[in-house]
Design a protein around this motif. Sequence first.
Motif, PDB file in Angstrom:
ATOM      1  N   TRP A   1       0.838  -1.202   0.000  1.00  0.00           N
ATOM      2  CA  TRP A   1       0.000   0.000   0.000  1.00  0.00           C
ATOM      3  C   TRP A   1       0.871   1.249   0.000  1.00  0.00           C
ATOM      4  CZ3 TRP A   1      -5.401  -0.084   0.073  1.00  0.00           C
ATOM      5  CH2 TRP A   1      -5.972  -1.342   0.262  1.00  0.00           C
ATOM      6  N   MET A   2       0.464   2.235  -0.780  1.00  0.00           N
ATOM      7  CA  MET A   2       1.117   3.547  -0.775  1.00  0.00           C
ATOM      8  C   MET A   2       0.040   4.593  -0.514  1.00  0.00           C
ATOM      9  SD  MET A   2       3.166   5.457  -3.906  1.00  0.00           S
ATOM     10  CE  MET A   2       4.772   4.722  -3.619  1.00  0.00           C
ATOM     11  N   ILE A   3       0.282   5.433   0.487  1.00  0.00           N
ATOM     12  CA  ILE A   3      -0.674   6.502   0.802  1.00  0.00           C
ATOM     13  C   ILE A   3       0.032   7.845   0.614  1.00  0.00           C
ATOM     14  CG2 ILE A   3      -2.141   7.532   2.585  1.00  0.00           C
ATOM     15  CD1 ILE A   3      -2.316   4.766   3.920  1.00  0.00           C
ATOM     16  N   LEU A   4      -0.556   8.706  -0.195  1.00  0.00           N
ATOM     17  CA  LEU A   4      -0.048  10.080  -0.351  1.00  0.00           C
ATOM     18  C   LEU A   4      -0.994  11.002   0.394  1.00  0.00           C
ATOM     19  CD1 LEU A   4       1.667  12.372  -1.689  1.00  0.00           C
ATOM     20  CD2 LEU A   4       0.051  12.291  -3.600  1.00  0.00           C
ATOM     21  N   SER A   5      -0.458  11.760   1.344  1.00  0.00           N
ATOM     22  CA  SER A   5      -1.346  12.666   2.094  1.00  0.00           C
ATOM     23  C   SER A   5      -1.802  13.812   1.199  1.00  0.00           C
ATOM     24  CB  SER A   5      -0.659  13.187   3.363  1.00  0.00           C
ATOM     25  OG  SER A   5       0.417  14.049   3.037  1.00  0.00           O
ATOM     26  N   HIS A   6      -0.869  14.432   0.510  1.00  0.00           N
ATOM     27  CA  HIS A   6      -1.197  15.543  -0.393  1.00  0.00           C
ATOM     28  C   HIS A   6       0.026  15.784  -1.278  1.00  0.00           C
ATOM     29  CE1 HIS A   6       1.006  17.522   2.759  1.00  0.00           C
ATOM     30  NE2 HIS A   6       0.973  18.685   2.166  1.00  0.00           N
ATOM     31  N   PRO A   7      -0.186  16.451  -2.426  1.00  0.00           N
ATOM     32  CA  PRO A   7       0.877  16.439  -3.437  1.00  0.00           C
ATOM     33  C   PRO A   7       1.963  17.509  -3.302  1.00  0.00           C
ATOM     34  CG  PRO A   7      -1.158  17.336  -4.365  1.00  0.00           C
ATOM     35  CD  PRO A   7      -1.452  17.004  -2.940  1.00  0.00           C
ATOM     36  N   ASP A   8       2.269  17.962  -2.081  1.00  0.00           N
ATOM     37  CA  ASP A   8       3.413  18.863  -1.919  1.00  0.00           C
ATOM     38  C   ASP A   8       4.710  18.055  -1.950  1.00  0.00           C
ATOM     39  OD1 ASP A   8       1.784  21.041  -1.749  1.00  0.00           O
ATOM     40  OD2 ASP A   8       2.038  21.358   0.409  1.00  0.00           O
ATOM     41  N   GLY A   9       5.761  18.686  -2.473  1.00  0.00           N
ATOM     42  CA  GLY A   9       7.022  17.983  -2.702  1.00  0.00           C
ATOM     43  C   GLY A   9       7.615  17.319  -1.473  1.00  0.00           C
ATOM     44  N   ASP A  10       7.430  17.916  -0.294  1.00  0.00           N
ATOM     45  CA  ASP A  10       8.042  17.342   0.910  1.00  0.00           C
ATOM     46  C   ASP A  10       7.333  16.069   1.382  1.00  0.00           C
ATOM     47  OD1 ASP A  10       5.901  19.134   1.542  1.00  0.00           O
ATOM     48  OD2 ASP A  10       6.558  19.222   3.632  1.00  0.00           O
TER      49      ASP A  10
END
Length: 292
Positions: free
Chosen positions: A88-97
Motif C-alpha cells: 500500500w502507498m498513501i499520499l497525504s497531499h501532493p506537496d514535494g516534501d
Amino acid sequence: MDGGEKKHRFAKWAILALAVADLFVWLALAESGRQNFTEVRFFDVGQGDAAFVQTARGTQIIIDGGPGNSVLEKLGRPMPFYDRQIDWMILSHPDGDHLSGLLAVLENYRVDNIVWSGIGKDSAECRQWETMIAEEGARIFEVSARDKFTLDGGAVVVEILSPETESAGAKEGSNNLSVVARIIHKNRAFLFTGDIDAKKEELIFRANPDLRADVLKIAHHGSKYSANEEFTAGSAVAAAVVSCGKNNRYGHPHPETLDLLEKYDIKTLRTDEDGNIVFRTDGERIFLRTEK
Ligand SMILES: [Zn+2]
C-alpha cells in the motif's frame, strides 16, 4: 548485520507503558520477537514526512515519501534487498516534501494499492505522479472521510478521517485537504495527519468525538498553525512525533506546539533530533526505539 550490532540495536528498545490515563513510564526491555507486532517507522528524511508500516503478517504500507529520494535508502532498513514490492502507498497531499520520495519508490518498487485524495496540483511532480500511478498497474483508491480498509483479515484497520467527500471536486490540493488516516491494531492506534491545520483538526475531532490514538504524527511538521489542543490531547496518548528537518527555514516545530505537548506531558519525538523513530505494538503494549 552482525550479532553485536543486533544486540546493541535491540538494547535500545523501550516500552511505553500506559500506567494510568495519560501517564507512561519508560523501561528497558529485551527484544520480544517480531511476528506479532505491527511496526510503525517514521523516517528521518529532513524537512518532510515519510513513514513505513509493516503489520504482523508482513503487509507493508508507505505513507508519504519525503523530499528527494532519501526514502529509498531508509526503506533498506526494514525491507530486505530482494523485497521489491510494497502493498500500500498513501499520499497525504501532493506537496514535494511528501510526494517526491514516492515518485522514487514508484520507480523502484512494485506497488499494489495506491491511496490518495485524487486532488492534484499544478506542478510537474504532481503531473508525474498522476502519470506514474496510471502506469503502475496498482489499484487506485481516491479516498475521503469514512472510507476504511481492513488488512490482515481484519487484524489491522486503516480509517480515513479526512478530507470530506465534498472536497473531491477541488482543483488544487492543499494542506487542509491532506488525507488523514488512523491505523489501528487491536487497542492501539497511530494517527497520520499530513499537513492539516488546527482548525481542520478541530473539525475532525468534532466529527469523531471518540477519536483516540496512541501515537500522533503532529500535523504540518509542528507548524504554529497546527496542533489543536483537544485533538492533540486525545490522539497522542502515548507519544507525538514531529517530522522535520534540522534547522529548517520554517522554524518547525513551533514553540507553541512543543509547549502544548509539554502541558499534556506527551512524550515528544523529533526526526531532526532523534533520527528514525520506530514503534512496535502487539495491540496492547507499545515499544519505542530511535535510530540515527
Ligand atoms: Zn509538509
